[in-house]
Write a protein that holds these residues in place. Structure first.
Motif, mmCIF file in Angstrom:
data_model
loop_
_atom_site.group_PDB
_atom_site.id
_atom_site.type_symbol
_atom_site.label_atom_id
_atom_site.label_comp_id
_atom_site.label_asym_id
_atom_site.label_seq_id
_atom_site.Cartn_x
_atom_site.Cartn_y
_atom_site.Cartn_z
ATOM 1 N N MET A 1 -9.400 3.207 -12.640
ATOM 2 C CA MET A 1 -10.247 2.872 -11.635
ATOM 3 C C MET A 1 -11.529 2.022 -12.443
ATOM 4 S SD MET A 1 -10.187 5.439 -8.474
ATOM 5 C CE MET A 1 -10.080 7.067 -9.632
ATOM 6 N N SER B 1 -6.605 0.309 -7.637
ATOM 7 C CA SER B 1 -7.763 1.172 -7.884
ATOM 8 C C SER B 1 -8.167 1.809 -6.468
ATOM 9 C CB SER B 1 -8.900 0.223 -8.425
ATOM 10 O OG SER B 1 -8.749 -0.007 -9.708
ATOM 11 N N ARG B 2 -8.262 1.143 -5.331
ATOM 12 C CA ARG B 2 -8.564 1.847 -4.187
ATOM 13 C C ARG B 2 -7.596 2.824 -3.888
ATOM 14 N NH1 ARG B 2 -9.821 -1.686 1.397
ATOM 15 N NH2 ARG B 2 -7.862 -1.923 1.012
ATOM 16 N N ASP C 1 -12.625 6.839 -2.022
ATOM 17 C CA ASP C 1 -12.771 5.607 -1.717
ATOM 18 C C ASP C 1 -13.231 4.691 -2.704
ATOM 19 O OD1 ASP C 1 -11.983 3.621 -0.122
ATOM 20 O OD2 ASP C 1 -13.189 3.920 1.774
ATOM 21 N N LEU C 2 -12.889 3.425 -2.438
ATOM 22 C CA LEU C 2 -13.646 2.281 -3.119
ATOM 23 C C LEU C 2 -14.169 1.072 -2.348
ATOM 24 C CD1 LEU C 2 -14.150 0.565 -5.797
ATOM 25 C CD2 LEU C 2 -11.756 -0.106 -5.781
ATOM 26 N N GLN C 3 -15.436 0.829 -2.490
ATOM 27 C CA GLN C 3 -15.778 -0.209 -1.838
ATOM 28 C C GLN C 3 -16.435 -1.374 -2.598
ATOM 29 O OE1 GLN C 3 -18.899 2.246 0.384
ATOM 30 N NE2 GLN C 3 -17.339 2.825 1.812
ATOM 31 N N LEU D 1 -17.715 3.954 -6.346
ATOM 32 C CA LEU D 1 -16.455 4.596 -6.397
ATOM 33 C C LEU D 1 -16.634 5.894 -6.228
ATOM 34 C CD1 LEU D 1 -13.194 4.359 -7.232
ATOM 35 C CD2 LEU D 1 -14.069 5.073 -9.647
ATOM 36 N N SER E 1 -20.064 -2.028 -7.070
ATOM 37 C CA SER E 1 -18.812 -1.285 -6.683
ATOM 38 C C SER E 1 -18.600 0.186 -6.645
ATOM 39 C CB SER E 1 -17.492 -1.584 -7.626
ATOM 40 O OG SER E 1 -17.609 -3.009 -7.720
ATOM 41 N N ASP F 1 0.785 -1.284 -0.037
ATOM 42 C CA ASP F 1 -0.131 0.020 -0.023
ATOM 43 C C ASP F 1 0.774 1.319 -0.173
ATOM 44 O OD1 ASP F 1 -2.656 -1.117 -0.066
ATOM 45 O OD2 ASP F 1 -2.965 -1.118 2.107
ATOM 46 N N PHE G 1 -9.059 -7.099 -1.404
ATOM 47 C CA PHE G 1 -8.396 -6.056 -1.400
ATOM 48 C C PHE G 1 -6.809 -6.513 -1.050
ATOM 49 C CE2 PHE G 1 -12.179 -3.455 -1.252
ATOM 50 C CZ PHE G 1 -11.971 -2.705 -2.483
ATOM 51 N N ARG H 1 -8.331 6.774 -2.834
ATOM 52 C CA ARG H 1 -7.877 7.491 -1.904
ATOM 53 C C ARG H 1 -6.935 8.412 -1.953
ATOM 54 N NH1 ARG H 1 -7.771 2.208 2.288
ATOM 55 N NH2 ARG H 1 -9.886 1.854 2.503
#
Length: 369
Positions: A237, A329-330, A339-341, A354, A352, A154, A294, A334
């Motif tokens: 993304m 992509s997350r 954020d990406l969920q 974004l 998803s 990360d 992730f 960020r």
């Protein structure tokens, strides 16, 4: 070659350690936009002088960290190759003389442009290094429990985004005929609908190549709605999310008499957030897999490098399998405060969202790690 480079470069590595201990400077998107809106020779000179001092710190931190990774990851051939790229780039920037005039600035710009090119394939090469590590790990090890590896990757990839953003922005400011409303990499009136359309077309082309067919993609949203952002970041993304959805739907319906349902992209402009939702009916993700999506050591697809020792990770492009599409992509989301969920309904499909906070050219200082 890597061992030879290391042995011959002890002084270089020692110098990198000294620079890695220095404090780096955060740069906000607002500042880059305001400063870049006036790409005068004087401003370009100031920008180059800043990068001449800033880039060695950021590059050195990554080179030094690559030297001491847990579980023997530092010793994997692919990781050693990446480490050498960072040491070479550190050496190139540090050996460049003081930038005194615009002639020096142009030479420096050409040099850092080559540095950026050298690092184009860092992500797939690090993915190969992780795969090399996985082959040597005890099969009983739970990959998502390897926190040190995930935290390092990360930090590493987030820093790479920052370095490439700084170099790319400076280089792009030299464009004598920039596109309308663009300040270097930054598009001050970017249409997320248009970027989503371009990214989804690219993802669908890969799906067609891999499977011979591909589900349709429906996009909903106002193409006239715009906001300041970096189009290449959003493209990456959306491309990854749509690619995953296409694969899920394609594999769910490839042996079915039913017509594959389309992948849907919705762009919503709220009062506080811009939200881009990619949804599909590809069967969803099992609950046991949600905690892994992730991580960098997990993929639901067969790794494209397995059983193909001659595959070059620098040129290979596939639908899935490397295990870094979603976590990378997350990080891009960020980087500028979004954020990406991933929300999954097993047996149905995934959603998803974004999200990007709808603030004025948000400050990205905290992300410049």
């Amino acid at each position: 070659m890597a061992a030879t480079f290391k042995k011959a470069s002890k002084d270089l590595i020692d110098e990198a350690r000294r620079w890695a201990a220095m404090k780096q400077t955060g740069v906000s998107l607002r500042y880059m936009t305001e400063f870049g809106s006036r790409p005068t020779p004087r401003n370009l000179l100031i920008s180059a002088q800043f990068l001449h001092k800033e880039l060695p710190i950021r590059i050195a931190r990554r080179a030094v960290e690559l030297e001491s990774l847990p579980y023997g990851l530092s010793l994997k051939p692919a990781v050693l190759k990446v480490r050498d790229w960072y040491l070479e780039s550190f050496r190139d920037v540090r050996s460049f003389p003081e930038i005194k005039d615009n002639g020096d600035e142009l030479d420096f710009t050409q040099m850092i442009k080559m540095v950026k090119v050298r690092h184009n394939n860092v992500v797939p090469m690090m993915a190969l290094g992780v795969q090399q590590l996985k082959k040597d790990l005890n099969p009983k090890i739970v990959y998502e429990d390897l926190d040190e590896i995930h935290q390092f990757l990360d930090r590493f990839y987030m820093s790479r985004i920052g370095i490439r953003m700084l170099i790319g922005q400076h280089v792009a400011l030299h464009d004598p005929d920039p596109p309308p409303d663009c300040v270097g990499y930054i598009h001050t009136k970017m249409s997320p609908v248009e970027v989503a359309r371009s990214a989804s077309e690219d993802a669908r082309a890969i799906c067609l190549r891999e499977y011979g067919s591909a589900p349709d993609i429906n996009i909903y949203g106002d193409p006239k709605f715009t906001f300041p952002y970096v189009p290449t970041h959003l493209h990456l993304m959306v491309f990854e999310l749509v690619k995953n959805s296409l694969r899920a739907v394609q594999e769910q319906y490839m042996n079915s008499d039913k017509i594959a349902p389309p992948v849907r992209i919705i762009v919503a402009d709220g009062l506080e957030d811009v939200t881009i939702k990619v949804s599909d009916e590809g069967g969803g993700i099992a609950r046991s897999g949600l905690s892994k999506i992730f991580t960098y050591l997990y993929s639901t697809a067969k790794n494209p490098l397995d059983d193909q020792s001659d595959v070059d990770p620098e040129t290979a492009t596939t639908m899935a399998g490397y295990g870094y599409g979603l976590p990378i992509s997350r990080l891009y989301a960020r980087y500028f405060g979004g954020d990406l969920q991933i929300i999954s309904m097993e047996g149905y499909g995934t959603l998803s969202p974004l999200m990007r906070p709808n603030v004025n050219l948000y400050d990205c200082n905290a992300q410049q790690r």
